[in-house]
Design a protein around this motif. Sequence first.
Motif, mmCIF file in Angstrom:
data_model
loop_
_atom_site.group_PDB
_atom_site.id
_atom_site.type_symbol
_atom_site.label_atom_id
_atom_site.label_comp_id
_atom_site.label_asym_id
_atom_site.label_seq_id
_atom_site.Cartn_x
_atom_site.Cartn_y
_atom_site.Cartn_z
ATOM 1 N N PRO A 222 0.813 -1.225 0.000
ATOM 2 C CA PRO A 222 0.000 0.000 0.000
ATOM 3 C C PRO A 222 0.846 1.275 0.000
ATOM 4 O O PRO A 222 0.611 2.186 -0.797
ATOM 5 C CB PRO A 222 -0.851 -0.138 1.266
ATOM 6 C CG PRO A 222 -0.976 -1.617 1.457
ATOM 7 C CD PRO A 222 0.389 -2.157 1.050
ATOM 8 N N ALA A 223 1.859 1.342 0.869
ATOM 9 C CA ALA A 223 2.728 2.518 0.922
ATOM 10 C C ALA A 223 3.543 2.655 -0.362
ATOM 11 O O ALA A 223 3.746 3.762 -0.866
ATOM 12 C CB ALA A 223 3.662 2.435 2.133
ATOM 13 N N PHE A 224 4.013 1.536 -0.900
ATOM 14 C CA PHE A 224 4.782 1.519 -2.143
ATOM 15 C C PHE A 224 3.965 2.120 -3.290
ATOM 16 O O PHE A 224 4.438 3.007 -4.004
ATOM 17 C CB PHE A 224 5.168 0.069 -2.451
ATOM 18 C CG PHE A 224 5.903 -0.150 -3.742
ATOM 19 C CD1 PHE A 224 7.252 0.137 -3.847
ATOM 20 C CD2 PHE A 224 5.256 -0.703 -4.834
ATOM 21 C CE1 PHE A 224 7.938 -0.099 -5.036
ATOM 22 C CE2 PHE A 224 5.936 -0.952 -6.018
ATOM 23 C CZ PHE A 224 7.286 -0.634 -6.122
ATOM 24 N N CYS A 225 2.736 1.658 -3.447
ATOM 25 C CA CYS A 225 1.891 2.148 -4.549
ATOM 26 C C CYS A 225 1.504 3.601 -4.355
ATOM 27 O O CYS A 225 1.473 4.375 -5.327
ATOM 28 C CB CYS A 225 0.666 1.261 -4.703
ATOM 29 S SG CYS A 225 1.060 -0.364 -5.374
ATOM 30 N N ARG A 226 1.206 4.005 -3.111
ATOM 31 C CA ARG A 226 0.900 5.423 -2.848
ATOM 32 C C ARG A 226 2.079 6.301 -3.244
ATOM 33 O O ARG A 226 1.912 7.335 -3.905
ATOM 34 C CB ARG A 226 0.554 5.644 -1.373
ATOM 35 C CG ARG A 226 -0.864 5.322 -0.997
ATOM 36 C CD ARG A 226 -1.222 5.842 0.389
ATOM 37 N NE ARG A 226 -0.331 5.365 1.440
ATOM 38 C CZ ARG A 226 -0.491 4.221 2.100
ATOM 39 N NH1 ARG A 226 -1.519 3.417 1.812
ATOM 40 N NH2 ARG A 226 0.360 3.859 3.050
#
Length: 171
Positions: free
Chosen positions: A160-164
Amino acid sequence: MSLDDKHVAILVEDGYQELELHYPRLRMLEAGLRVSVVGAGKPEYASAKGYTVKADVSADAIDANDVDALIIPGGMAPDKMRRHRAMVDLVRAVHARDRPVAWICHGGWMAVSADILRGRRATSFHSIRDDMVNAGADWRDEEVVQDGNLISSRTPDDLPAFCRALLEKVG
């Protein structure tokens, strides 16, 4: 330029980690970006668990000038990817254009092979930490590390943090 005009390439080879390829692919598509799965020359690749994905284009046929961001999923695929000069050259060329180069887990091996880590902050799966440090990275144990155009994460839990972070950088 809207996200609809942006093109994200995702590298693939046999042994890719399923979530690390499909989760970002679907998030980028959901955001309206054009996504291409870039292989080493075969039409289809199998994940570590045997799930297949079709390549849209071969690394030797894609123009780095047409790529707005590059994603390198992990699993054992990056060890195979870095054996293909066209794949390593694509990573290096996208980086040279100051476009986002993002990897997760063992994807950091491609950053090592492309020699783009010297003096840069990055992360990866902990087992390749020494490879990253020996390639010149300031390795961090954080869910997502951004340093200029480089975006890196450790495991599927960080997706999730990677894609954000990637969507923010591309947008």
